[in-house]
Design a protein around this motif. Structure first.
Motif, PDB file in Angstrom:
ATOM      1  N   ASP A  72       0.808  -1.215   0.000  1.00  0.00           N
ATOM      2  CA  ASP A  72       0.000   0.000   0.000  1.00  0.00           C
ATOM      3  C   ASP A  72       0.844   1.269   0.000  1.00  0.00           C
ATOM      4  OD1 ASP A  72      -2.322  -1.478   0.000  1.00  0.00           O
ATOM      5  OD2 ASP A  72      -2.442  -1.545   2.186  1.00  0.00           O
ATOM      6  N   THR A  73       2.131   1.158   0.331  1.00  0.00           N
ATOM      7  CA  THR A  73       3.009   2.330   0.302  1.00  0.00           C
ATOM      8  C   THR A  73       4.428   1.898  -0.028  1.00  0.00           C
ATOM      9  OG1 THR A  73       3.746   4.310   1.484  1.00  0.00           O
ATOM     10  CG2 THR A  73       3.613   2.281   2.770  1.00  0.00           C
ATOM     11  N   ARG A  74       5.148   2.814  -0.647  1.00  0.00           N
ATOM     12  CA  ARG A  74       6.576   2.623  -0.883  1.00  0.00           C
ATOM     13  C   ARG A  74       7.359   3.741  -0.220  1.00  0.00           C
ATOM     14  NH1 ARG A  74       7.687   0.127  -6.765  1.00  0.00           N
ATOM     15  NH2 ARG A  74       6.254  -1.589  -6.584  1.00  0.00           N
ATOM     16  N   LEU A  75       6.650   4.553   0.564  1.00  0.00           N
ATOM     17  CA  LEU A  75       7.298   5.664   1.254  1.00  0.00           C
ATOM     18  C   LEU A  75       8.127   5.151   2.425  1.00  0.00           C
ATOM     19  CD1 LEU A  75       4.323   8.183   1.449  1.00  0.00           C
ATOM     20  CD2 LEU A  75       6.294   8.298  -0.067  1.00  0.00           C
ATOM     21  N   GLY A  76       9.191   5.877   2.752  1.00  0.00           N
ATOM     22  CA  GLY A  76       9.930   5.619   3.975  1.00  0.00           C
ATOM     23  C   GLY A  76       9.064   6.005   5.158  1.00  0.00           C
ATOM     24  N   TYR A  77       9.460   5.596   6.373  1.00  0.00           N
ATOM     25  CA  TYR A  77       8.630   5.800   7.552  1.00  0.00           C
ATOM     26  C   TYR A  77       8.299   7.277   7.778  1.00  0.00           C
ATOM     27  CZ  TYR A  77       7.112   5.653  12.431  1.00  0.00           C
ATOM     28  OH  TYR A  77       6.399   5.800  13.584  1.00  0.00           O
ATOM     29  N   LEU A  78       9.299   8.173   7.729  1.00  0.00           N
ATOM     30  CA  LEU A  78       9.038   9.589   7.994  1.00  0.00           C
ATOM     31  C   LEU A  78       8.162  10.223   6.918  1.00  0.00           C
ATOM     32  CD1 LEU A  78      12.478  10.820   9.374  1.00  0.00           C
ATOM     33  CD2 LEU A  78      10.433  10.171  10.629  1.00  0.00           C
ATOM     34  N   ASP A  79       8.386   9.868   5.657  1.00  0.00           N
ATOM     35  CA  ASP A  79       7.542  10.393   4.585  1.00  0.00           C
ATOM     36  C   ASP A  79       6.112   9.861   4.714  1.00  0.00           C
ATOM     37  OD1 ASP A  79       9.547  11.928   3.360  1.00  0.00           O
ATOM     38  OD2 ASP A  79      10.321  10.179   2.310  1.00  0.00           O
ATOM     39  N   TRP A  80       5.982   8.618   5.166  1.00  0.00           N
ATOM     40  CA  TRP A  80       4.656   8.025   5.389  1.00  0.00           C
ATOM     41  C   TRP A  80       3.919   8.785   6.488  1.00  0.00           C
ATOM     42  CZ3 TRP A  80       2.873   5.214   9.748  1.00  0.00           C
ATOM     43  CH2 TRP A  80       1.661   4.538   9.569  1.00  0.00           C
ATOM     44  N   ILE A  81       4.629   9.133   7.580  1.00  0.00           N
ATOM     45  CA  ILE A  81       4.010   9.909   8.664  1.00  0.00           C
ATOM     46  C   ILE A  81       3.514  11.243   8.125  1.00  0.00           C
ATOM     47  CG2 ILE A  81       4.473  11.177  10.807  1.00  0.00           C
ATOM     48  CD1 ILE A  81       6.389   8.930  11.598  1.00  0.00           C
ATOM     49  N   GLU A  82       4.356  11.935   7.337  1.00  0.00           N
ATOM     50  CA  GLU A  82       3.960  13.221   6.760  1.00  0.00           C
ATOM     51  C   GLU A  82       2.711  13.074   5.896  1.00  0.00           C
ATOM     52  OE1 GLU A  82       6.842  15.454   4.538  1.00  0.00           O
ATOM     53  OE2 GLU A  82       8.297  15.289   6.158  1.00  0.00           O
ATOM     54  N   MET A  99      -3.005  13.774   5.088  1.00  0.00           N
ATOM     55  CA  MET A  99      -4.213  13.168   4.558  1.00  0.00           C
ATOM     56  C   MET A  99      -5.342  13.201   5.585  1.00  0.00           C
ATOM     57  SD  MET A  99      -4.714   9.374   2.854  1.00  0.00           S
ATOM     58  CE  MET A  99      -3.575   8.670   3.986  1.00  0.00           C
ATOM     59  N   LEU A 100      -5.026  12.997   6.854  1.00  0.00           N
ATOM     60  CA  LEU A 100      -6.054  12.897   7.886  1.00  0.00           C
ATOM     61  C   LEU A 100      -6.342  14.219   8.582  1.00  0.00           C
ATOM     62  CD1 LEU A 100      -4.937   9.494   9.420  1.00  0.00           C
ATOM     63  CD2 LEU A 100      -6.762   9.908   7.773  1.00  0.00           C
ATOM     64  N   ALA A 101      -5.540  15.265   8.307  1.00  0.00           N
ATOM     65  CA  ALA A 101      -5.750  16.556   8.961  1.00  0.00           C
ATOM     66  C   ALA A 101      -6.957  17.259   8.349  1.00  0.00           C
ATOM     67  CB  ALA A 101      -4.511  17.424   8.799  1.00  0.00           C
ATOM     68  N   PRO A 102      -7.747  17.961   9.192  1.00  0.00           N
ATOM     69  CA  PRO A 102      -8.846  18.743   8.628  1.00  0.00           C
ATOM     70  C   PRO A 102      -8.303  19.874   7.752  1.00  0.00           C
ATOM     71  CG  PRO A 102      -8.722  18.992  11.030  1.00  0.00           C
ATOM     72  CD  PRO A 102      -7.670  18.020  10.620  1.00  0.00           C
ATOM     73  N   ILE A 112     -16.155  -4.854  -0.960  1.00  0.00           N
ATOM     74  CA  ILE A 112     -15.362  -3.661  -1.238  1.00  0.00           C
ATOM     75  C   ILE A 112     -14.455  -3.348  -0.048  1.00  0.00           C
ATOM     76  CG2 ILE A 112     -15.484  -1.171  -1.648  1.00  0.00           C
ATOM     77  CD1 ILE A 112     -18.114  -1.699  -3.137  1.00  0.00           C
ATOM     78  N   ASP A 113     -13.203  -3.077  -0.328  1.00  0.00           N
ATOM     79  CA  ASP A 113     -12.237  -2.688   0.696  1.00  0.00           C
ATOM     80  C   ASP A 113     -12.419  -1.192   0.957  1.00  0.00           C
ATOM     81  OD1 ASP A 113     -10.080  -2.046   2.280  1.00  0.00           O
ATOM     82  OD2 ASP A 113      -8.597  -3.086   1.044  1.00  0.00           O
ATOM     83  N   LEU A 114     -13.165  -0.871   2.026  1.00  0.00           N
ATOM     84  CA  LEU A 114     -13.496   0.524   2.305  1.00  0.00           C
ATOM     85  C   LEU A 114     -12.260   1.354   2.641  1.00  0.00           C
ATOM     86  CD1 LEU A 114     -16.806   0.025   4.303  1.00  0.00           C
ATOM     87  CD2 LEU A 114     -16.517   0.655   1.905  1.00  0.00           C
ATOM     88  N   ALA A 115     -11.280   0.738   3.308  1.00  0.00           N
ATOM     89  CA  ALA A 115     -10.050   1.473   3.641  1.00  0.00           C
ATOM     90  C   ALA A 115      -9.302   1.874   2.370  1.00  0.00           C
ATOM     91  CB  ALA A 115      -9.162   0.626   4.540  1.00  0.00           C
ATOM     92  N   ALA A 167      -7.807   6.046  -1.582  1.00  0.00           N
ATOM     93  CA  ALA A 167      -7.859   6.531  -2.963  1.00  0.00           C
ATOM     94  C   ALA A 167      -8.529   7.899  -3.030  1.00  0.00           C
ATOM     95  CB  ALA A 167      -8.594   5.520  -3.844  1.00  0.00           C
ATOM     96  N   ARG A 168      -9.618   8.097  -2.288  1.00  0.00           N
ATOM     97  CA  ARG A 168     -10.286   9.402  -2.265  1.00  0.00           C
ATOM     98  C   ARG A 168      -9.370  10.476  -1.695  1.00  0.00           C
ATOM     99  NH1 ARG A 168     -14.625   6.661   0.146  1.00  0.00           N
ATOM    100  NH2 ARG A 168     -16.060   5.930  -1.415  1.00  0.00           N
ATOM    101  N   ALA A 169      -8.636  10.128  -0.619  1.00  0.00           N
ATOM    102  CA  ALA A 169      -7.714  11.095  -0.011  1.00  0.00           C
ATOM    103  C   ALA A 169      -6.591  11.450  -0.983  1.00  0.00           C
ATOM    104  CB  ALA A 169      -7.135  10.530   1.280  1.00  0.00           C
ATOM    105  N   PHE A 170      -6.091  10.456  -1.705  1.00  0.00           N
ATOM    106  CA  PHE A 170      -5.037  10.704  -2.690  1.00  0.00           C
ATOM    107  C   PHE A 170      -5.532  11.641  -3.788  1.00  0.00           C
ATOM    108  CE2 PHE A 170      -2.797   9.538  -6.617  1.00  0.00           C
ATOM    109  CZ  PHE A 170      -1.510   9.884  -6.229  1.00  0.00           C
ATOM    110  N   ILE A 171      -6.730  11.393  -4.279  1.00  0.00           N
ATOM    111  CA  ILE A 171      -7.302  12.243  -5.321  1.00  0.00           C
ATOM    112  C   ILE A 171      -7.479  13.660  -4.784  1.00  0.00           C
ATOM    113  CG2 ILE A 171      -9.391  12.686  -6.676  1.00  0.00           C
ATOM    114  CD1 ILE A 171      -9.642   9.606  -6.927  1.00  0.00           C
ATOM    115  N   ALA A 172      -7.963  13.782  -3.554  1.00  0.00           N
ATOM    116  CA  ALA A 172      -8.173  15.111  -2.967  1.00  0.00           C
ATOM    117  C   ALA A 172      -6.863  15.879  -2.836  1.00  0.00           C
ATOM    118  CB  ALA A 172      -8.842  14.969  -1.600  1.00  0.00           C
TER     119      ALA A 172
END
Length: 199
Positions: A26-36, A41-44, A176-179, A184-189
């Motif tokens: 689901d990701t190829r990011l390093g740990y710190l880039d994944w946190i960012e 993505m989850l911040a209002p 359907i995998d809701l997660a 995908a919606r967050a990525f598009i946004a």
């Protein structure tokens, strides 16, 4: 603001969650880039975390040539993770660019460096090629080219089709995998400007 260590575990984004995403592909990011990425993505929308701009890191493109004439590029787009690509276009480990001693330490140093000159100095320090390394310069539009808009629009269309299918066929909705849909919606946004999301 200094970047945290690669070895620190963030309580809000545990390293085990990151490992699971890596293992699932689901990701190829390093740990710190994944946190960012996760915190953005989850911040209002009005969150100060979203408004804060990360320090800019230059685009890098270093050409590595060995004595037989084999070429590899160590490169990144601005503010993206470092990669290695052979002249044929195949992704490769830094080993193929002559980084044979401590590839992970070199990769961490490269991901943290801000300028192309610093990246070249790091590659020369860890590299073992006799012929050498030089700035290859970014190709036209390298730094500014976003992900292909048509691919993002196709993803948006696919999400819409899945939602329509789930509404008309309830037996499909359970599969359907809701997660994955939410990611995908967050990525598009994050990638598409608001006015261009309508297909």
């Amino acid at each position: 603001m200094s970047r945290p260590s690669h070895w620190d575990d963030n309580a809000d984004y545990p390293v085990d969650d990151w490992r699971t995403e890596v293992a699932n592909g689901d990701t190829r990011l390093g740990y710190l880039d994944w946190i960012e990425a996760r915190s953005e993505m989850l911040a209002p929308e009005d969150s100060p975390v979203r408004a804060e701009v990360a320090p800019r890191r230059d685009a890098v493109r270093i050409r590595a040539t060995d004595r037989l004439g084999n070429i590899a590029y160590i490169h990144r787009e601005a503010n993206r993770p470092m990669r290695c690509t052979l002249a044929t276009g195949v992704s490769a480990a830094l080993f193929y660019a002559g980084i044979t001693v401590d590839e992970m330490t070199c990769r961490f140093a490269l991901d943290d460096c801000e300028t192309a000159d610093k990246a070249l100095a790091i590659v020369r320090r860890y590299g073992s090629l006799d012929y050498g390394y030089c700035h290859a310069g970014p190709p036209p539009g390298w730094d500014s080219s976003p992900a292909t808009p048509s691919a993002l629009h196709l993803l948006a269309d696919l999400l819409g089709a899945i939602e329509r299918l789930a509404a008309t066929r309830p037996e499909v909705a359970a599969q359907i995998d809701l997660a994955a849909m939410q990611r995908a919606r967050a990525f598009i946004a994050m990638e598409l400007p608001p006015g261009s999301r309508e297909g």
